[in-house]
Design an enzyme around this catalytic site. Structure first.
Site, PDB file in Angstrom:
ATOM      1  N   HIS A 150     -18.103  18.388 -41.392  1.00 54.94           N
ATOM      2  CA  HIS A 150     -17.377  19.445 -42.102  1.00 54.94           C
ATOM      3  C   HIS A 150     -18.074  20.795 -41.933  1.00 54.94           C
ATOM      4  O   HIS A 150     -18.088  21.615 -42.839  1.00 54.94           O
ATOM      5  CB  HIS A 150     -17.193  19.093 -43.589  1.00 54.94           C
ATOM      6  CG  HIS A 150     -16.171  18.008 -43.782  1.00 54.94           C
ATOM      7  ND1 HIS A 150     -14.826  18.271 -43.814  1.00 54.94           N
ATOM      8  CD2 HIS A 150     -16.306  16.673 -43.911  1.00 54.94           C
ATOM      9  CE1 HIS A 150     -14.172  17.119 -43.982  1.00 54.94           C
ATOM     10  NE2 HIS A 150     -15.049  16.140 -44.031  1.00 54.94           N
ATOM     11  N   THR A 151     -18.668  20.985 -40.779  1.00 54.49           N
ATOM     12  CA  THR A 151     -19.256  22.288 -40.459  1.00 54.49           C
ATOM     13  C   THR A 151     -18.444  23.003 -39.382  1.00 54.49           C
ATOM     14  O   THR A 151     -18.622  24.194 -39.173  1.00 54.49           O
ATOM     15  CB  THR A 151     -20.697  22.112 -39.925  1.00 54.49           C
ATOM     16  OG1 THR A 151     -20.675  21.108 -38.913  1.00 54.49           O
ATOM     17  CG2 THR A 151     -21.663  21.696 -41.027  1.00 54.49           C
ATOM     18  N   GLY A 195      -7.675   3.696 -36.659  1.00 54.51           N
ATOM     19  CA  GLY A 195      -8.018   3.940 -38.058  1.00 54.51           C
ATOM     20  C   GLY A 195      -9.482   4.237 -38.318  1.00 54.51           C
ATOM     21  O   GLY A 195      -9.913   4.352 -39.449  1.00 54.51           O
ATOM     22  N   ASP A 211     -13.732  17.638 -32.191  1.00 53.03           N
ATOM     23  CA  ASP A 211     -13.233  16.462 -31.470  1.00 53.03           C
ATOM     24  C   ASP A 211     -12.789  16.810 -30.040  1.00 53.03           C
ATOM     25  O   ASP A 211     -13.285  16.213 -29.082  1.00 53.03           O
ATOM     26  CB  ASP A 211     -12.093  15.778 -32.237  1.00 53.03           C
ATOM     27  CG  ASP A 211     -12.508  15.347 -33.634  1.00 53.03           C
ATOM     28  OD1 ASP A 211     -13.673  15.578 -33.996  1.00 53.03           O
ATOM     29  OD2 ASP A 211     -11.675  14.795 -34.368  1.00 53.03           O
TER      30      ASP A 211
HETATM   31  C1  GLA Z   1     -12.221  15.593 -38.670  1.00 50.72           C
HETATM   32  C2  GLA Z   1     -11.830  16.829 -37.873  1.00 50.72           C
HETATM   33  C3  GLA Z   1     -13.055  17.509 -37.260  1.00 50.72           C
HETATM   34  C4  GLA Z   1     -14.145  17.729 -38.303  1.00 50.72           C
HETATM   35  C5  GLA Z   1     -14.419  16.447 -39.071  1.00 50.72           C
HETATM   36  C6  GLA Z   1     -15.406  16.651 -40.195  1.00 50.72           C
HETATM   37  O1  GLA Z   1     -12.711  14.597 -37.805  1.00 50.72           O
HETATM   38  O2  GLA Z   1     -10.945  16.474 -36.832  1.00 50.72           O
HETATM   39  O3  GLA Z   1     -12.662  18.722 -36.678  1.00 50.72           O
HETATM   40  O4  GLA Z   1     -13.820  18.785 -39.165  1.00 50.72           O
HETATM   41  O5  GLA Z   1     -13.224  15.918 -39.628  1.00 50.72           O
HETATM   42  O6  GLA Z   1     -16.640  17.000 -39.687  1.00 50.72           O
END
Ligand code: GLA
Length: 388
Positions: A34-35, A124, A175
């Protein structure tokens, strides 16, 4: 895999030119959760499982998509002149969104395509299956539409745009970037504020990276993810009244302490504190890894979990139990929830000699405490998107 996919492609789409075959992996994230929408750092790597695709140009302007993972959905067929999102197209909306995004960005898509997909990413888990599908589609467009100037980073950015604007989820850049740019035996230390990055060697001859699926289905994850994003945005605006920063990732923990009173709500303060401290932990973790201090790296992973649980509140009972049980086992260097949270999986670094005990004890105790059966995957780092 390549020949099987080609054979299946010719069976489904008919004989003719041999299709090209492409691959995009899934991803895990070692630390930095969550950064990526707070201008902070992440430390993910690509893994060996992912999405394979065989593709060939058509003579008309239709986009035909078929997935061996969703045979019940049949062929998803659209004209390039009408790629609007349609509920009934299900999984096919992801590749459609990528094609639409490329076109809206001025890329010349000069004809239709037949594409056959097959993914071996367990469902999932939250290890990037949608971004993998998007990035492999982007790579197909680059190769078959002769988009010479398009880089893998561009493909990652367009994939994120497709996900944000076409699919409507607010995910960050981690991602698609990792999936496009991954490198075997390396993790990517990515600064999401400007996309500068380094590949950090990740050879763990004495340890395994184990992903544990909690089997807890992630409910309302998009909504809660968006809520975290907007809480961070609001906290940033409050801080910007006293300090010139563009995002929370620019703050050290010390400076944050000095200015935190500007945040007028205790929940927002905790959210911002996570964004700041998690970014600092990520920077420290990469330093530790460079020095070979893997224990220190593991401790930072554990601290990451506590911050995600207490300050960011994106963990859940199942993930906490998996992590607690893991921490209890000698030879577990670090364990934490991974990804967006509210279910999904944990990532643990476990000494080779403790791996069997980890799987059996965490599995048994988790089932005793939750009634759920966890699944375990020992993952290997792999390369990013590529033509096979
Ligand atoms: C999901 C989002 C990513 C990231 C993570 C938390 O996987 O797709 O972009 O924000 O949550 O780190």
């Amino acid at each position: 895999m390549k020949q099987q996919l080609v054979d299946k492609f010719l069976e489904i789409y008919g004989e003719g030119d041999e299709p090209g075959v492409y691959f995009a992996p899934g991803r895990i994230n070692l630390i930095g959760e969550h950064t990526d929408y707070n201008g902070g750092h992440v430390f993910p790597c690509a893994i060996t499982v992912g999405t394979y695709a065989a593709a060939r140009r058509r003579t008309d302007s239709d986009l035909c998509l078929y997935s061996l993972n969703y045979p019940e959905c049949g062929m998803v067929r659209s004209s390039l002149s009408d790629l609007a999102y349609r509920q009934k197209d299900g999984w096919g909306n992801y590749p459609k969104g990528v094609v639409q995004t490329f076109m809206s960005k001025g890329c010349r898509i000069s004809g239709g395509l037949d594409i056959l997909y097959y993914g071996d990413i367990p469902k999932g888990l939250g290890i990037g299956s949608s971004a993998s599908l998007e990035v492999v589609t982007g790579l197909i467009l680059k190769e078959l539409m002769d988009l010479k100037d398009m880089s893998l980073v561009d493909i990652a950015l367009f994939s994120q745009l497709a996900e944000n604007e076409y699919i409507g989820t607010g995910s960050g850049i981690m991602d698609p970037f990792t999936i496009a740019m991954g490198k075997k035996d390396h993790a990517i230390f990515l600064d999401t504020s400007d996309l500068s990055y380094i590949y950090a060697p990740l050879r763990l001859p004495h340890e395994k990276i184990i992903i544990t699926n909690s089997q807890k289905v992630r409910l309302a994850v998009d909504e809660r993810y968006q809520e975290r994003r907007s809480q961070c945005r609001k906290a940033l605006e409050e801080l910007q009244t006293v300090i010139a920063i563009r995002n929370l990732g620019e703050l050290t923990a010390e400076v944050f302490e000095q200015v935190q009173e500007m945040i007028g709500d205790p929940v927002r303060l905790r959210r911002a504190r996570h964004a700041v401290t998690e970014n600092q932990r990520t920077i420290q973790a990469v330093e530790a890894l460079k020095k070979g201090e893997i224990e220190e790296f593991g401790q930072l992973m554990n601290a990451s979990h506590l911050s995600l649980k207490e300050d960011y509140e994106v963990s859940c009972e199942e993930l906490d139990i998996l992590v607690e049980e893991a921490w209890d086992i000698e030879g577990v260097l670090g364990s934490r929830m991974m990804g967006a949270g509210f279910g999904g999986c944990t990532v643990s670094i476990v000494e080779n000699s403790a791996a069997n005990e980890f799987i059996s004890r965490v599995g048994q105790n988790y089932e005793k405490r939750t009634g759920r059966r966890a699944e375990f995957y020992v993952v290997e780092t792999g390369n990013g998107a590529a033509v096979l």
